[in-house]
Design an enzyme around this catalytic site. Structure first.
Site, PDB file in Angstrom:
ATOM      1  N   TYR A 199       0.807  -1.218   0.000  1.00 51.04           N
ATOM      2  CA  TYR A 199       0.000   0.000   0.000  1.00 51.04           C
ATOM      3  C   TYR A 199       0.841   1.270   0.000  1.00 51.04           C
ATOM      4  O   TYR A 199       0.379   2.318  -0.435  1.00 51.04           O
ATOM      5  CB  TYR A 199      -0.935   0.004   1.209  1.00 51.04           C
ATOM      6  N   VAL A 200       2.067   1.195   0.501  1.00 53.75           N
ATOM      7  CA  VAL A 200       2.939   2.370   0.506  1.00 53.75           C
ATOM      8  C   VAL A 200       3.895   2.334  -0.677  1.00 53.75           C
ATOM      9  O   VAL A 200       3.984   3.285  -1.448  1.00 53.75           O
ATOM     10  CB  VAL A 200       3.721   2.476   1.834  1.00 53.75           C
TER      11      VAL A 200
ATOM     12  N   GLY B 128     -16.068   3.963  14.493  1.00 51.94           N
ATOM     13  CA  GLY B 128     -14.687   3.832  14.958  1.00 51.94           C
ATOM     14  C   GLY B 128     -13.702   3.908  13.818  1.00 51.94           C
ATOM     15  O   GLY B 128     -14.065   3.771  12.652  1.00 51.94           O
ATOM     16  N   PHE B 129     -12.432   4.133  14.151  1.00 54.13           N
ATOM     17  CA  PHE B 129     -11.409   4.194  13.105  1.00 54.13           C
ATOM     18  C   PHE B 129     -10.852   2.802  12.846  1.00 54.13           C
ATOM     19  O   PHE B 129     -10.961   1.886  13.660  1.00 54.13           O
ATOM     20  CB  PHE B 129     -10.297   5.183  13.468  1.00 54.13           C
TER      21      PHE B 129
ATOM     22  N   THR C 128       5.154  -3.738   8.879  1.00 54.11           N
ATOM     23  CA  THR C 128       5.650  -3.795  10.255  1.00 54.11           C
ATOM     24  C   THR C 128       4.457  -4.033  11.179  1.00 54.11           C
ATOM     25  O   THR C 128       4.028  -3.139  11.903  1.00 54.11           O
ATOM     26  CB  THR C 128       6.379  -2.500  10.651  1.00 54.11           C
TER      27      THR C 128
ATOM     28  N   CYS D 147      -2.688   1.671  10.117  1.00 53.28           N
ATOM     29  CA  CYS D 147      -1.729   2.523  10.824  1.00 53.28           C
ATOM     30  C   CYS D 147      -2.135   2.923  12.232  1.00 53.28           C
ATOM     31  O   CYS D 147      -1.343   2.786  13.168  1.00 53.28           O
ATOM     32  CB  CYS D 147      -1.467   3.788  10.005  1.00 53.28           C
TER      33      CYS D 147
ATOM     34  N   ALA E 255     -17.980  11.837  13.966  1.00 49.95           N
ATOM     35  CA  ALA E 255     -18.235  10.659  14.787  1.00 49.95           C
ATOM     36  C   ALA E 255     -18.622   9.476  13.900  1.00 49.95           C
ATOM     37  O   ALA E 255     -19.250   9.645  12.856  1.00 49.95           O
ATOM     38  CB  ALA E 255     -19.337  10.947  15.798  1.00 49.95           C
TER      39      ALA E 255
END
Length: 557
Positions: free
Chosen positions: A13-14, A270-271, A90, A275, A267
Site C-alpha cells: 500500500y505504501v 470507529g477508526f 511492520t 496505521c 463521529a
C-alpha cells in the site's frame, strides 16, 4: 544526475503508490519495485492492480515499463540502485515479548540483511515503513556487521503520511515531506540527495529535514494525534445520545475554532486501517519500555475508546432488534475501513460482524471494492472466530446492494461509500434552488468527503440543515450512483431498520419512508413525532418507529 536508479523493497500500500507517483514526476529516474510475492508483482503488471486507489491505475499505465518496473528479481534491483526504499509491513507482534503492542520488525531486518548480502557498492537506505524510534540504528548495526570492503551505507528516515483513498493526491500535493538523517557531513549529503528526488515536484520549503529519531517519532505522533481526535469526538457521541445533543453540531461548533479545525471530527463506529491502532500500540509499548506508565496509559485510552465505540454500536443493533438477532438476516453495507479503498485491515466492520455472528445472526455483506475472498478471510480468521465453517454458512457476499438487502431485517452502514449517500433537492416550484450542496451536482455532491482513516465531512442532510434548509420536506434526488432507499424498504422485512455507523444518511427522510433509524451521536425523533411537527399532509409518514436510545439503552415500546 544525483540519483539515476531507485529500488523499493515491498510492493504494498505504501511502496506501490509512492514509487508510481515518483516515477511519474521523475521520468529521468529508473524506479524498480520488488517483492517476493510473484502473485502481487503479476498484479502490478496486469490491468487489475492489487490495490484500489482513485487515480492510481492511470499513473501506473503512464509509467509502467517506461521508467517504472515491478519485478521479483530483488538481487538485480538492489545491485543497480543507488537509493533503496524499505517499504515492508511492520505488523504488531502476535507472539513473544511485546505481543499485542510492539512492532514486529522481522521484515525490516530481513531487508537489511538482503541489502548487505547483495550490495556491491555504497547505498542510501531509506526507511519508508513505520518503525519504532531508533529502528534506523538497528538497521545500521546489521549493515555494518555484514558490509563488504568499499561498501558504505547511509540510513535515512522518510515516513509516508499518505491516507488510503486519497493516496495519489497526497503524494502529488503533500503537506510536507519529512526526511531524517544523521547529523554528520555524510548524513547531510544523503539527505540532500533524497531532497533532490522530491524537488522534482515538491517545493523545497515543503521538505522538512530532522535528525533520524525525530523523523521516526513524528510518524507515530502524527497518527496518534489523528486517532486521538476521532476517539475524542466518538466519546462525545455517547454524551450526545444521552443528552439529546447532536454530535455533528457539536463538532461543527468546535471545529470552527481556528485553534482546533474541523478535520477528523466526524463521529462514527470507529477508526480502522493499518496505521492508527498499530502505531498507537507501538507508542504505548515504547513508553512502557522508557518507564513512562502515565504516558502509556494516556495513549492506550485512545485505543480503548475506539473499541468501546465499536462495541457500543454493535450492542445498539442487538438491543433495538428486540434484544435478539438469532436467525435474523442483517445486511452489512460496506466492509472496507473507509471509502475509496479495498483495505480491510482493522476495519470496524469486522468487530460489528463478529458480534452479530456470535449472537446468531445471518449476514448479507456488500462492498463495491473489497474482494469476497478478503471478506471471508477476515471473518474466518482465528482472532475473529473459532468456528470458521459456521461463519461460511452464516455469511453471504453480494455483488449487488439490492440483492444484499432483500429480505433482511436490518441494514447496517459500516463504510461511507458515496453510493450509500443520497443528495436532496426541493421538489416544489417555489423552492427551485440548487441542491443542498451546490448547483453543479456531481458524483461528489451526494457523498461525504473522506479524510484520513475513515473521516467524512457533513452529510447532505447536515449541510442542508447548516444552510437553514429543512431536511424533512425535501424528497430524494437519486443519482445514478446512489441507492434507492424506497426500493430497499419495499424489499426488506418489516419493521425495517437502518443503523448508520457513519452518520451520513438523511435520517429523517428515511424515517418518512418507514425505516426505524439509529445513528451515532444523535437521538432521532420518531417518524410519527416528525410527521406531527414538520411534515406537510402531502408527505404521509408510516406509523411506528424505533425509539431513540439513551445511554445505549434498547428500543422502548
Amino acid at each position: 544526475m544525483v540519483i539515476s536508479k531507485i529500488c523499493c523493497i515491498g510492493a504494498g500500500y505504501v511502496g506501490g503508490p509512492t514509487c508510481s507517483v515518483m516515477a511519474l514526476k521523475c521520468p529521468d529516474i529508473k524506479i524498480t519495485v520488488v517483492d517476493r510475492s510473484t502473485e502481487r508483482i503479476a498484479q502490478w503488471n496486469s490491468a487489475k492492480l492489487p490495490i484500489y486507489e482513485p487515480g492510481l491505475d492511470e499513473v501506473v499505465r503512464q509509467c509502467r515499463n517506461r521508467n517504472l518496473f515491478f519485478s521479483t528479481d530483488i538481487e538485480t534491483a538492489i545491485q543497480e540502485a543507488e537509493l533503496i526504499f524499505i517499504s515492508v509491513n511492520t505488523p504488531t507482534k502476535t507472539y513473544g515479548n511485546g505481543r499485542g503492542r510492539a512492532a514486529d520488525l522481522k521484515f525490516v531486518e530481513g531487508c537489511a540483511r538482503m541489502i548487505a548480502e547483495m550490495s556491491q557498492n555504497s547505498k542510501i537506505v531509506v526507511e519508508k515503513s513505520t518503525v519504532p524510534v531508533r529502528a534506523a540504528e538497528s538497521i545500521m548495526h546489521i549493515l555494518k556487521a555484514n558490509h563488504k570492503p568499499g561498501v558504505k551505507y547511509d540510513i535515512l528516515s522518510n515516513p509516508e503520511f499518505l491516507a488510503e483513498g486519497t493516496a495519489v493526491e497526497d503524494l502529488l500535493k503533500p503537506d510536507r515531506v519529512l526526511i531524517g538523517g544523521e547529523q554528520t557531513p555524510e548524513g547531510q549529503a544523503a539527505i540532500e540527495k533524497l531532497c533532490w528526488v522530491y524537488e522534482h515536484w515538491i517545493p523545497k520549503c515543503n521538505i522538512i529535514t530532522t535528525n533520524t529519531w525525530s523523523s521516526e517519532l513524528s510518524k507515530l505522533a502524527a497518527n496518534a494525534f489523528l486517532a486521538q481526535r476521532i476517539s475524542s469526538i466518538n466519546s462525545l457521541s455517547a454524551v450526545c445520545e444521552a443528552t439529546g445533543a447532536d454530535v455533528s453540531e457539536v463538532a461543527r461548533a468546535v471545529g470552527l475554532d481556528s485553534r482546533i479545525g474541523p478535520k477528523f471530527l466526524q463521529a462514527s463506529v470507529g477508526f480502522g486501517g493499518s496505521c492508527f491502532q498499530k502505531d498507537i500500540l507501538n507508542l504505548v509499548y515504547i513508553c512502557e519500555g522508557l518507564n513512562l506508565p502515565e504516558v502509556a496509559a494516556y495513549w492506550q485510552q485512545v485505543i480503548d475508546m475506539n473499541d468501546y465505540q465499536k462495541t457500543r454500536f454493535s450492542q445498539k443493533i442487538i438491543e433495538c432488534l428486540f434484544n435478539t438477532v438469532t436467525d435474523k438476516r442483517i445486511s452489512i453495507l460496506g466492509f472496507a475501513f473507509k471509502k475509496n479503498t479495498g483495505d480491510t485491515r482493522e476495519t470496524p466492520a469486522i468487530a460489528v460482524c463478529k458480534t452479530l455472528l456470535d449472537e446468531g445472526a445471518q449476514l448479507n455483506i456488500y462492498d463495491p471494492k473489497v474482494e469476497p475472498e478478503q471478506i471471508m478471510a477476515d471473518l474466518t480468521h482465528p482472532k475473529v472466530t473459532d468456528s470458521p465453517e459456521y461463519v461460511k454458512r452464516a455469511v453471504q457476499i453480494f455483488a449487488d446492494p439490492y440483492d444484499a438487502v432483500r429480505g433482511t431485517h436490518a441494514l447496517v452502514v459500516c463504510t461511507e461509500w458515496d453510493e450509500f449517500v443520497v443528495c436532496h433537492r426541493r421538489r416544489h416550484q417555489r423552492f427551485q434552488a440548487p441542491c443542498s450542496v451546490s448547483s453543479s451536482c456531481s458524483s461528489s455532491c451526494s457523498s461525504s468527503s473522506s479524510d484520513g482513516d475513515g473521516q467524512q465531512e457533513d452529510s447532505p442532510e447536515q449541510r442542508g440543515t447548516n444552510r437553514g434548509l429543512s431536511p424533512f420536506v425535501v424528497p430524494f434526488v437519486v443519482f445514478p450512483q446512489s441507492l434507492d432507499y424506497e426500493r430497499i424498504y419495499a424489499s426488506m422485512m418489516k419493521p425495517a431498520y437502518i443503523f448508520d455507523g457513519r452518520k451520513i444518511l438523511p435520517h429523517e427522510r428515511l424515517q418518512q419512508i418507514g425505516f426505524h433509524v439509529q445513528t451515532i451521536g444523535k437521538r432521532l425523533l420518531g417518524a410519527a413525532a416528525q410527521s406531527r411537527s414538520t411534515v406537510p399532509p402531502s408527505h404521509p409518514i408510516p406509523n411506528g418507529h424505533c425509539a431513540p436510545l439513551a445511554n445505549g439503552a434498547g428500543a422502548q415500546a
